[in-house]
Motif scaffolding. Structure first.
Motif, PDB file in Angstrom:
ATOM      1  N   ALA A 168       0.146  -5.708   2.382  1.00 28.87           N
ATOM      2  CA  ALA A 168       0.275  -4.266   2.606  1.00 28.87           C
ATOM      3  C   ALA A 168       1.694  -3.792   2.316  1.00 28.87           C
ATOM      4  N   ALA A 169       2.684  -4.612   2.691  1.00 33.73           N
ATOM      5  CA  ALA A 169       4.083  -4.247   2.450  1.00 33.73           C
ATOM      6  C   ALA A 169       4.394  -4.220   0.962  1.00 33.73           C
ATOM      7  N   LEU A 170       3.840  -5.171   0.203  1.00 33.59           N
ATOM      8  CA  LEU A 170       4.052  -5.189  -1.247  1.00 33.59           C
ATOM      9  C   LEU A 170       3.414  -3.960  -1.886  1.00 33.59           C
ATOM     10  N   GLU A 171       2.189  -3.687  -1.513  1.00 31.61           N
ATOM     11  CA  GLU A 171       1.481  -2.551  -2.103  1.00 31.61           C
ATOM     12  C   GLU A 171       2.151  -1.229  -1.721  1.00 31.61           C
ATOM     13  N   GLY A 172       2.746  -1.194  -0.520  1.00 33.79           N
ATOM     14  CA  GLY A 172       3.399   0.023  -0.063  1.00 33.79           C
ATOM     15  C   GLY A 172       4.839   0.169  -0.520  1.00 33.79           C
ATOM     16  N   GLY A 173       5.403  -0.899  -1.104  1.00 34.70           N
ATOM     17  CA  GLY A 173       6.755  -0.825  -1.635  1.00 34.70           C
ATOM     18  C   GLY A 173       7.866  -1.164  -0.665  1.00 34.70           C
ATOM     19  N   SER A 174       7.524  -1.647   0.536  1.00 34.24           N
ATOM     20  CA  SER A 174       8.582  -1.989   1.489  1.00 34.24           C
ATOM     21  C   SER A 174       9.152  -3.385   1.249  1.00 34.24           C
ATOM     22  N   ILE A 175       8.493  -4.191   0.415  1.00 32.72           N
ATOM     23  CA  ILE A 175       9.078  -5.416  -0.106  1.00 32.72           C
ATOM     24  C   ILE A 175       8.900  -5.399  -1.621  1.00 32.72           C
ATOM     25  N   ASP A 176       9.734  -6.165  -2.319  1.00 34.42           N
ATOM     26  CA  ASP A 176       9.700  -6.176  -3.784  1.00 34.42           C
ATOM     27  C   ASP A 176       8.861  -7.316  -4.342  1.00 34.42           C
ATOM     28  N   ALA A 177       8.712  -8.385  -3.560  1.00 32.83           N
ATOM     29  CA  ALA A 177       7.972  -9.556  -4.019  1.00 32.83           C
ATOM     30  C   ALA A 177       7.351 -10.248  -2.813  1.00 32.83           C
ATOM     31  N   TRP A 178       6.387 -11.101  -3.092  1.00 33.62           N
ATOM     32  CA  TRP A 178       5.630 -11.759  -2.029  1.00 33.62           C
ATOM     33  C   TRP A 178       5.354 -13.197  -2.447  1.00 33.62           C
TER      34      TRP A 178
END
Length: 315
Positions: A168-178
Motif C-alpha cells: 500500500a505504501a509503494l502504491e501510495g508513494g510513501s516509499i520508493d521501493a519495496w
C-alpha cells in the motif's frame, strides 16, 4: 488413501485439525504460499500426528520474524522462515534449532518499484525509501543489492513494514521501493503496479529454513522426523502436479490464481535436505555481516543452533 488422492479430495482449510480432538497439540507456524501451506492443505500430517498422540494446530504469520517471536514465547513447536529471521532470533537468545532447509529459489525475491517509477537499476536506489520487513530475507536482499552495486546501507532510508502495508505504501508513494518475496511479489506484479529493479539472482538463495523449538526437538525428535518426512512426501507429490498445486494454493491463501501461477513458475523449493556445512557457512556469512553493520548485537555461532535429525523414506 494415497497422498495424491488426499490432496485432490480435500477442500482448502481441511488440513486444520479439530480442536476438540484428543491429544496434545503439535503447534506449527506457517506463512502464506510456503511449502508448509501444501502440507496443511493436504491433511496428510494429521493422521501421522495422531500416531504420536498429537493433534495439529496451524498458525499463520505474515513473515518469519513474528513467527520466531511466537516460538520464543513458547507458542509454537515448529516453523519456517527465510535466511535472516533465524539469525536475529539466535542473537536474541530464542531457543530454537535448525532441522532442515529447502533448495534455493532466488527469483522468488526482488526489489520492486512502481511501474511508472523513474528508478531503473539498483544504483538508482541511492537516497530512496525502501520498505521491507526488518530482520527478514527481504532485509538480506536490500543489504546485498546495495553493497554489490557500490552503495552503502546508509545510502537509503529503511522503512520497516509488513508486506500488506508495504504494498500500500509503494502504491501510495510513501516509499520508493519495496523488497519482498513471493507470493506478495507475484501479486503486485500481476496487478500491474510493480516492476523489478533487481531480483534475487546473484544476491540471495531464497531458501526456506525449517526449525523447531529446542525443547521440542530434544523431547520429541521422532515427531520432528515424521513431520519432515511428510513435508518431503507432499513436495514430491507437488513436483508432478503444478496445476493442482496452483489451484490448491490459490484456495488456501486467497491470492489470485494468476499470481500463484507466476510465483510457482519460478519457485524451486520442492527439495528438502539437512543443514549441511555449506548452508551453515551461508548463514554465518550473513550473520557476520549483520554484526559488522550493527544490525545484530553480537557475533553468533550458527552451527550451535543446528541439530541433525535424519528423515525421509517410510515412517
Amino acid at each position: 488413501m494415497a497422498l495424491g488422492a488426499i490432496l485432490v479430495a480435500l477442500p482448502a482449510g481441511c488440513g486444520s485439525s479439530d480442536p476438540s480432538a484428543d491429544g496434545d497439540a503439535l503447534r506449527i507456524g506457517y506463512q502464506k504460499w510456503g511449502t508448509y501451506s501444501l502440507l496443511k492443505a493436504s491433511g496428510a500430517l494429521e493422521p501421522k500426528a495422531r500416531e504420536y498422540g498429537l493433534r495439529v494446530e496451524w498458525v499463520e504469520f505474515p513473515a518469519g520474524p513474528p513467527l520466531l517471536e511466537a516460538l520464543n514465547a513458547g507458542s509454537l513447536d515448529l516453523g519456517h522462515a527465510g535466511d535472516s529471521p533465524p539469525l536475529f532470533a539466535q542473537a536474541a537468545g530464542v531457543p530454537f534449532v535448525y532441522v532442515a532447509a529447502s533448495s534455493p529459489s532466488p527469483e522468488s525475491s526482488a526489489i520492486v518499484v512502481r511501474a511508472d517509477s523513474a528508478l531503473r537499476e539498483p544504483r538508482d536506489l541511492k537516497g530512496k525509501r525502501i520498505g521491507f520487513v526488518k530482520g527478514s530475507s527481504a532485509h538480506t536482499m536490500v543489504v546485498r543489492v546495495l553493497e554489490r552495486n557500490g552503495l552503502a546501507v546508509g545510502d537509503v532510508t529503511p522503512v520497516y513494514l509488513a508486506p500488506a502495508d508495504a504494498r500500500a505504501a509503494l502504491e501510495g508513494g510513501s516509499i520508493d521501493a519495496w523488497s519482498i518475496w513471493d507470493p506478495y511479489l507475484a501479486a503486485a506484479e500481476v496487478a500491474g503496479g510493480a516492476r523489478r529493479v533487481a531480483d534475487g539472482r546473484g544476491y540471495v538463495t531464497g531458501r526456506e529454513y525449517y526449525f523447531a523449538s529446542k525443547a521440542f526437538a530434544e523431547k520429541r525428535p521422532e515427531v520432528v522426523r515424521a513431520f519432515l518426512t511428510e513435508l518431503t512426501r507432499v513436495k514430491d507429490w507437488a513436483k508432478e502436479r503444478p496445476g493442482e498445486v496452483n489451484r490448491m494454493l490459490a484456495d488456501q491463501t486467497g491470492i489470485a490464481l494468476g499470481a500463484i501461477e507466476k510465483a510457482e513458475s519460478r519457485r524451486n523449493r520442492y527439495d528438502t535436505g539437512p543443514i549441511t556445512d555449506a548452508l551453515v557457512a551461508e548463514q554465518q556469512t550473513i550473520a557476520d555481516r549483520y554484526v559488522q553493520l550493527g544490525l545484530l548485537p553480537h557475533k553468533i555461532d550458527v552451527r550451535a543452533a543446528v541439530v541433525i535429525i535424519p528423515f525421509g523414506g517410510k515412517e
